[in-house]
Design a protein around this motif. Structure first.
Motif, short mmCIF file in Angstrom:
data_model
loop_
_atom_site.label_atom_id
_atom_site.label_comp_id
_atom_site.label_asym_id
_atom_site.label_seq_id
_atom_site.Cartn_x
_atom_site.Cartn_y
_atom_site.Cartn_z
N MET A 377 -47.72 2.42 -15.72
CA MET A 377 -48.31 3.15 -14.59
C MET A 377 -47.35 3.04 -13.41
O MET A 377 -47.60 2.38 -12.41
CB MET A 377 -49.70 2.58 -14.25
CG MET A 377 -50.78 3.06 -15.24
SD MET A 377 -52.38 2.19 -15.15
CE MET A 377 -52.99 2.68 -13.54
N THR A 378 -46.24 3.74 -13.55
CA THR A 378 -45.17 3.62 -12.56
C THR A 378 -44.97 4.92 -11.79
O THR A 378 -44.02 5.05 -11.03
CB THR A 378 -43.84 3.30 -13.27
OG1 THR A 378 -43.60 4.34 -14.23
CG2 THR A 378 -43.90 1.96 -13.97
N GLY A 379 -45.87 5.89 -12.00
CA GLY A 379 -45.74 7.14 -11.29
C GLY A 379 -44.92 8.18 -12.03
O GLY A 379 -44.78 9.31 -11.57
N GLU A 380 -44.35 7.78 -13.18
CA GLU A 380 -43.51 8.74 -13.92
C GLU A 380 -44.28 9.48 -14.99
O GLU A 380 -44.13 10.69 -15.17
CB GLU A 380 -42.32 8.01 -14.55
CG GLU A 380 -41.22 7.72 -13.52
CD GLU A 380 -40.38 6.52 -13.89
OE1 GLU A 380 -40.05 6.37 -15.08
OE2 GLU A 380 -40.07 5.71 -12.97
N LEU A 381 -45.14 8.75 -15.72
CA LEU A 381 -45.92 9.39 -16.78
C LEU A 381 -47.29 9.78 -16.23
O LEU A 381 -47.84 9.09 -15.37
CB LEU A 381 -46.09 8.42 -17.95
CG LEU A 381 -44.77 8.00 -18.64
CD1 LEU A 381 -45.00 6.81 -19.54
CD2 LEU A 381 -44.20 9.19 -19.41
N ASN A 382 -47.82 10.91 -16.75
CA ASN A 382 -49.16 11.27 -16.30
C ASN A 382 -50.22 10.72 -17.26
O ASN A 382 -49.91 10.18 -18.33
CB ASN A 382 -49.28 12.79 -16.08
CG ASN A 382 -49.23 13.59 -17.36
OD1 ASN A 382 -49.65 13.12 -18.40
ND2 ASN A 382 -48.72 14.81 -17.27
#
Lengths: 416, 416
Positions: A377-382
């Motif tokens: 949950m790093t903002g890259e994957l939805n």
């Protein structure tokens, strides 16, 4: 798998509780209700007895200069009443209801002095200062739900010198009772299950071992449902001054002199809270509110007669277990009986180990799946991508993509 | 902060529900009840109507050769009855109750053919094969609680060719009803709150905006509590063959012809399940069980007379929201009304964003604290050390050491 319950009552038609109650809503997927389910606030918003006690205390305190905080405001009923009474400034502090909704309610009522904070008191900007803190952080048997520590923190952080709390004192009250119907149903029926099933023409399964759990359970219920007969005068077990208390715990003992003979099945407990000059009682003799009474059963009922002495020692640390010890010195009666909610639940040896401070945990499969998710949950994957990858990597935990999607959505709501 | 509720009933004295009910136990710290709270099984173990239906079906099927699985066994009442009826082999499968307790119950009943598995069906050794699967995976309105998918998986994994399911078919049944008291209390009271408060001599707060949420809520309640009058014959909305179904969802429409005029306030829903040759009904005309009826209100009540037509379309995907659309072609009535539990809860714009598959999550403070903890659950640090370090590193999340200890204990129980 479950059936709800109902109770008719004068002023609170459908008292309900977090995760339940009659006319209980089942909104969210999974049907577990939380405070963010609006309809669960029905019993609190329409609890006339409670609201009248708060309103009266407010009328005597709130002026056009007052800065007010409604802590854990829910839909804001108390804070909005304060604003209607003319307070200069009202802060609704509520983490579970979005502030756009509480703000809409304030606007709808034309109350421009209301500010809404979608936050706990702990997370709120410490620059706010108020003259009055309204709170309903009193659980059924006062400490139930462990809400008071948050009130103490908010008091220390936000209350101006000389400011007022509503409520400002709270008592835990107990009385020994005879409650044969409740006791027979909740406790003795487990002992006698096989006879019960035989009578109902069912295979007679013996549930005797469950009786020990039932004896160590605190039962919460509406006053009239217990049909409990007090055997002595009620006794104050503990009294907290909410202005000065720093801990919400109980470690106290009371002695009761029996005023009416009978069989004592346990103790009824409740709380009274002071609002301004008056005390609001949630006891069995008072008008019903949305709070419940607590029934703490004895392991073995005791036959008592007028003039006998019986004592209760109650311990309950913050966030801890309830332990109630009953002592008497009466012919034929067990002189000392000790019950604890720690013994109300079955634990495997592994469970007990996991509750120890010395336990050295390693992650199980579910823990590993969650760790994987948090790490990604790093903002890259939805969310959709995360669910698909989670399901591929942890099929045992998430048999279907929908299971994985629901899991991801829940973590997004809680942890992002 | 809450009050319980009570209801007297012939065979199920204290129907209770996960997280609630009358005579509701409050065992664990935090007082939120779960299936592992023993006393919460009271309403199921002593639901005579339900147990008699299962017992009769078992009597007709179970022989001394039968290998039986009780899936989601709870305290094992159904599986232990099967063993009492002479089954050769009984597997109790239950993740929430430790198998040392269910095993003690089996021993206490002298039932040596019982094997206890502290696991979900999903996690269980696939080498087990059984001739009968007993399950109570039918939620209040069948799909409620989303338990059936686990039954389907267990069926495919464990049931021998020609094996039997109890129950083996299940129906969702609905009827349009007049329920003025329930509707006024649960829905209209929100619209008219300020008048209600004025009448009670309280500051008249207007809760009008809440009515929209109340209209989109499914209410679960005991049959008699709704005092609902059916306006048509009951209609089967959906029927699942549990032998072949692979999905537990509903997307169906029924038309009802009004048999009794009145004001229609919504739809009552329940399920019937087939056990052997007989159907167990949980509807309003049947003897009470521990299951609840579901009441799905209309946004605007409709006046109907004998012979009028009214239709319901109900959609509910697995793990999803309930959507009910009511259509009629009657003078003065809204021709189409659509409610959905998605609209029963307030969401902030941020909440809605978080529910999207396109949402790209990053961790909040709580997420970071949990990630830290999971990363350190490696078997080297013990729970006490983890709590102290967590509290030092994430003070905002854990104002006291006790908060951190409770958080660590909960994660140890769930994730290690």
């Amino acid at each position: 798998m479950h059936r709800g319950v109902a109770r008719q009552n004068s002023d609170i038609d459908y008292p309900s509780r977090k995760h339940s109650g009659a006319g209980r809503p089942g909104g969210a997927a999974g049907e577990v209700m939380s405070y963010s389910d609006i309809v669960g606030h029905h019993s609190m918003v329409f609890d006339r007895v409670r609201n009248a006690a708060y309103a009266k205390a407010m009328e005597n305190i709130i002026t056009s200069e007052s800065r007010v905080m409604d802590l854990g405001a829910g839909l804001g009923i108390l804070g909005l009443m304060a604003a209607k009474l003319g307070a200069a400034e009202v802060h609704l502090v509520e983490p579970a209801i979005p502030e756009n909704l509480t703000a809409e309610l304030a606007r709808h009522n034309g109350l421009e002095q209301v500010t809404c904070h979608e936050a706990t008191g702990e997370a709120l900007n410490p620059d706010i200062e108020v003259d009055v803190i309204l709170s309903v952080f009193t659980g059924n048997f006062l400490l139930t739900e462990d809400l008071l520590p948050s009130l103490f923190r908010a008091r220390d952080k936000f209350l101006a010198p000389g400011g007022k709390l509503i409520p400002d004192r709270a008592r835990m009250v107990v009385v020994p009772v005879s409650a044969p119907d409740e006791y027979n149903k909740q406790v003795k029926r487990w002992d006698e299950a096989s006879a019960y099933f035989t009578e109902k023409q069912l295979p007679p399964v013996d549930f005797g071992p469950i009786g020990a759990f039932a004896r160590n359970t605190v039962y919460y219920n509406a006053a009239d449902a217990f049909a409990a007969k007090p055997l002595a005068n009620e006794r104050i077990l503990e009294e907290l001054d909410l202005y000065t208390a720093t801990e919400a715990a109980c470690d106290a003992r009371v002695d009761a002199v029996i005023t009416e003979g009978g069989v004592c099945h346990g103790w009824l407990g409740w709380f009274d809270a002071r609002m301004g000059e008056d005390w609001l009682s949630t006891g069995p003799q008072a008008p019903a509110t949305h709070w419940s009474l607590a029934f703490m059963p004895l392991a073995q009922p005791i036959e008592v007669k007028r003039g006998d002495n019986i004592s209760l020692e109650l311990k309950r640390p913050e966030l801890g277990e309830w332990t109630w010890s009953t002592r008497c010195n009466l012919p034929g009666a067990t002189p000392s009986q000790r019950q604890s909610t720690f013994l109300s639940r079955p634990f495997s040896p592994a469970d007990i180990q996991k509750r120890s401070q010395n336990y050295q945990p390693t992650l199980n499969n579910r823990g590993e799946a969650l760790q994987w998710l948090l790490a990604n949950m790093t903002g890259e994957l939805n969310a959709g991508q995360l669910a698909r990858m989670l399901q591929e990597n942890f099929t045992g935990q998430f048999p279907s993509l929908r299971d994985a999607e629901n899991f991801v959505r829940k973590q997004c709501e809680d942890l992002s």
